[in-house]
Design an enzyme around this catalytic site. Structure first.
Site, PDB file in Angstrom:
ATOM      1  N   ARG A   1       0.869  -1.204   0.009  1.00  0.00           N
ATOM      2  CA  ARG A   1       0.006  -0.102   0.078  1.00  0.00           C
ATOM      3  C   ARG A   1       0.905   1.123  -0.023  1.00  0.00           C
ATOM      4  O   ARG A   1       0.302   2.590  -0.395  1.00  0.00           O
ATOM      5  CB  ARG A   1      -0.890  -0.173   1.187  1.00  0.00           C
ATOM      6  CG  ARG A   1      -1.934  -1.032   1.210  1.00  0.00           C
ATOM      7  CD  ARG A   1      -2.849  -1.110   2.532  1.00  0.00           C
ATOM      8  NE  ARG A   1      -1.923  -1.438   3.608  1.00  0.00           N
ATOM      9  CZ  ARG A   1      -2.354  -1.303   5.000  1.00  0.00           C
ATOM     10  NH1 ARG A   1      -3.342  -0.879   5.564  1.00  0.00           N
ATOM     11  NH2 ARG A   1      -1.275  -1.772   5.956  1.00  0.00           N
ATOM     12  N   ARG A   2       2.021   1.146   0.418  1.00  0.00           N
ATOM     13  CA  ARG A   2       2.958   2.351   0.797  1.00  0.00           C
ATOM     14  C   ARG A   2       3.759   2.793  -0.458  1.00  0.00           C
ATOM     15  O   ARG A   2       4.880   2.403  -0.473  1.00  0.00           O
ATOM     16  CB  ARG A   2       3.824   2.295   1.915  1.00  0.00           C
ATOM     17  CG  ARG A   2       2.972   1.950   3.133  1.00  0.00           C
ATOM     18  CD  ARG A   2       4.164   1.467   4.162  1.00  0.00           C
ATOM     19  NE  ARG A   2       3.462   1.108   5.422  1.00  0.00           N
ATOM     20  CZ  ARG A   2       3.030   0.015   5.952  1.00  0.00           C
ATOM     21  NH1 ARG A   2       3.331  -1.218   5.047  1.00  0.00           N
ATOM     22  NH2 ARG A   2       2.502  -0.473   6.998  1.00  0.00           N
TER      23      ARG A   2
ATOM     24  N   TYR B   1      -7.392 -14.597  11.300  1.00  0.00           N
ATOM     25  CA  TYR B   1      -5.972 -14.446  10.925  1.00  0.00           C
ATOM     26  C   TYR B   1      -5.453 -15.916  11.050  1.00  0.00           C
ATOM     27  O   TYR B   1      -4.981 -16.702   9.801  1.00  0.00           O
ATOM     28  CB  TYR B   1      -5.007 -13.916  12.052  1.00  0.00           C
ATOM     29  CG  TYR B   1      -3.501 -13.616  11.500  1.00  0.00           C
ATOM     30  CD1 TYR B   1      -3.026 -13.145  10.595  1.00  0.00           C
ATOM     31  CD2 TYR B   1      -2.669 -14.406  12.274  1.00  0.00           C
ATOM     32  CE1 TYR B   1      -1.724 -13.155   9.970  1.00  0.00           C
ATOM     33  CE2 TYR B   1      -1.397 -14.436  12.205  1.00  0.00           C
ATOM     34  CZ  TYR B   1      -0.997 -13.820  10.873  1.00  0.00           C
ATOM     35  OH  TYR B   1       0.372 -14.057  10.643  1.00  0.00           O
TER      36      TYR B   1
END
Length: 266
Positions: free
Chosen positions: A41-42, A158
């Site tokens: 995402r970054r 998870y």
């Protein structure tokens, strides 16, 4: 060209590439002379890492800022790698930033975790794996977790998604090895990553003897041809789970107790 690049090049795609284990995968793959598509995402962090890889290893890079938890993320991923001959797919996305009770989180947030941890790696393994089979070479590495070995409180979704990754990769190994495509499920324990440090800060927890992300990535790449499963940081990485001799209930209770000891019971 290195032996690694000959088998897994000329391009690799690493999902979850910006920091921690994913960034180390990128560095070590680039050091072998393989070009890298960096996905997370970054965008800014990816661009910095991509510049580092080009400067230090002379490889080509592509950057794809994609939130892999949103519907249709796989389409953006495939578009970002369009036209490339991909010999290696590494899926490292999927840390647990919540560590909380199942019913305390909106269902759609858990749904996003399932999309990111299960749906996208399944679709991407199919997409990239088909081309690897046609070329009779390549590798798929899915990073999973010790939480996959048994269920545990506040690890419900998870752990379930990571169990999917583990078993899915093992089955894929059984199928694709006949076509000379390597598949590995890499089982990772507590590692010195920003995601884990954020969770520890959130709950005031501490964990000693965290694994080095560079060592984890090295283990995965070194043992890519030793599938179906490799556990990081145990005496026999290809051996049984550390919980494998326990009754299922006892294993679930042990994981829950360990998680509570780290992050508190409330």
């Amino acid at each position: 060209m290195t032996e690694f690049a000959d088998r897994y090049g000329p391009w690799a795609v690493v999902a979850g590439a910006s920091v921690g284990i994913g960034a180390e995968f990128c560095r070590q793959i680039a050091a072998e002379g393989v070009n890298v598509v960096l996905v997370s995402r970054r965008a800014g962090t990816l661009e910095e890492l991509a510049a580092e890889l080009r400067a230090e290893h002379g490889v080509e890079t592509r950057v794809a800022a994609i939130d892999l938890a949103v519907p249709g993320a796989e389409r953006d991923l495939f578009a970002a790698t369009d036209g490339l001959e991909l010999g290696l797919f590494v899926y490292n996305a999927g840390a647990d930033s919540l560590n909380t009770w199942f019913l305390d989180v909106p269902a759609e947030e858990w749904h996003g975790m399932v999309r990111r941890n299960c749906v996208v790696p399944l679709l991407a393994s199919h997409h990239y794996g088909a081309a690897m089979v046609d070329r009779a070479r390549g590798g798929i590495l899915l990073v999973t977790s010790g939480a996959a070995w048994a269920g545990g409180g506040r690890l419900t979704t998870y752990g379930g998604t990571k169990a999917f990754d583990l078993v899915f990769a093992e089955g894929l190994w059984a199928e694709l090895r006949r076509d000379r495509v390597d598949v590995l499920s890499l089982v990772v324990g507590a590692t010195d990553t920003p995601a884990l440090h954020a969770s520890m800060a959130k709950f005031g927890a501490t964990i000693d003897d965290l694994a080095d992300p560079a060592d984890v990535a090295c283990d995965g790449l070194t043992h890519l041809g030793d599938g179906p499963t490799w556990q990081v940081g145990v005496p026999d990485g290809a051996g049984p789970s550390l919980l494998g001799s326990l009754p299922r209930r006892q294993a679930v209770e042990l994981i829950t107790q360990g998680h509570d000891a780290l992050f508190g019971e409330a």
